[in-house]
Design a protein around this motif. Structure first.
Motif, short mmCIF file in Angstrom:
data_model
loop_
_atom_site.label_atom_id
_atom_site.label_comp_id
_atom_site.label_asym_id
_atom_site.label_seq_id
_atom_site.Cartn_x
_atom_site.Cartn_y
_atom_site.Cartn_z
N ARG A 91 26.72 38.07 41.57
CA ARG A 91 27.32 39.29 42.11
C ARG A 91 28.12 38.93 43.35
N ASP B 217 30.20 41.69 38.89
CA ASP B 217 28.85 41.38 38.42
C ASP B 217 29.01 40.71 37.06
N GLU C 233 27.91 39.67 30.31
CA GLU C 233 28.43 40.84 31.01
C GLU C 233 29.53 40.41 31.96
N ARG D 217 31.39 42.92 34.70
CA ARG D 217 31.77 44.22 35.26
C ARG D 217 32.44 44.00 36.60
N ASP E 32 35.40 45.63 39.73
CA ASP E 32 36.23 46.68 40.30
C ASP E 32 37.69 46.26 40.11
N PRO F 70 40.62 43.74 35.31
CA PRO F 70 39.62 44.32 34.41
C PRO F 70 39.43 43.45 33.17
N ASP G 29 37.44 44.45 30.37
CA ASP G 29 36.87 45.23 29.25
C ASP G 29 37.47 44.85 27.91
#
Length: 238
Positions: free
Chosen positions: A135, A145, A195, A197, A199, A205, A207
């Motif tokens: 993190r 993260d 994972e 994730r 900001d 990004p 995704d």
């Protein structure tokens, strides 16, 4: 105008330990090669304006690194490479976003290689299932993260097996291009990116990512030579 949370304040820049290249670094890392939409990288990949017209795209790299030693001591790092770029030295990678836990690394990384390092705080958590989570935060707010899991046997590996064009870096800073060809050797094993994730105001990004491959690098030793710097009056390639 307020100072960026990750940029060094004037007193840090002045007081930072001077650590000119070359550097030798040791540690452990995860690396993932990703495929992301070109439009996303151009719009949200933090690619410098000077390099945008020369963006080739295709593959991006995400790295989470725990340096156990370096020329400025131990520190942690999270970086994103949008892809490769056309230069007079051929197609080279360029780090578009990078955070480190050491102000000395921020200052010297900018000075030595033009790397756009920013400061962040880091936490590494080893989960019960054997995965590892990194993190990164600024001002107490987590902005990245990522979680990886190693798998399979470890094998010795090194960049000696790679052509120079696959390990070259270029960074554009203050009108100059900094070229560098780092090397590394250590143990490598397969890994999974479980994972990611982030900001999008601080990291591209992820995704829409497709993971091409991921690996765990253990007990590596990396060498970063001095940069070869082009003068600002030299023309960029067309």
């Amino acid at each position: 105008m307020s100072r960026d949370a990750g940029s060094p304040p004037p007193d840090v820049t002045t007081d930072a330990k001077s650590a000119p290249a070359p550097w030798t670094l040791t540690g452990d890392a995860y690396i993932a090669m990703l495929e992301l939409p070109r439009r996303l990288l151009l719009e949200q990949g933090f690619i410098p304006e000077a390099l945008r017209p020369r963006f080739e795209g295709r593959y991006s790299l995400l790295m989470a690194i725990d340096y156990t030693s370096s020329n400025v001591g131990p520190y942690r790092e999270l970086l994103f490479i949008a892809g490769r770029f056309r230069t007079r030295r051929g197609l080279l990678w360029s780090i578009s976003k990078i955070y480190v836990s050491s102000w000395d690394s921020v200052v010297n990384g900018q000075r030595n290689w033009g790397i756009p390092k920013e400061h962040a705080d880091f936490e590494i958590v080893r989960e019960a299932d054997g995965s590892e989570r990194l993190r990164a935060s600024q001002g107490g707010a987590v902005f990245a993260d990522v979680r990886f899991a190693p798998a399979g046997p470890s094998l010795p590996a090194g960049t000696a097996l790679l052509p120079a064009r696959w390990r070259g870096l270029v960074h554009h800073r203050e009108g100059r291009e900094h070229f560098c060809w780092p090397t590394a050797r250590g143990s490598v094993r397969h890994a999974r990116l479980l994972e990611a994730r982030v900001d999008p105001a601080r990291m591209p990004p992820l995704d829409e990512r497709r993971v091409v491959f991921a690996a765990r690098l253990s007990r590596f030793r990396a060498e970063f030579p001095a940069a070869d710097v082009d003068q600002p009056d030299q023309p960029d390639p067309g």
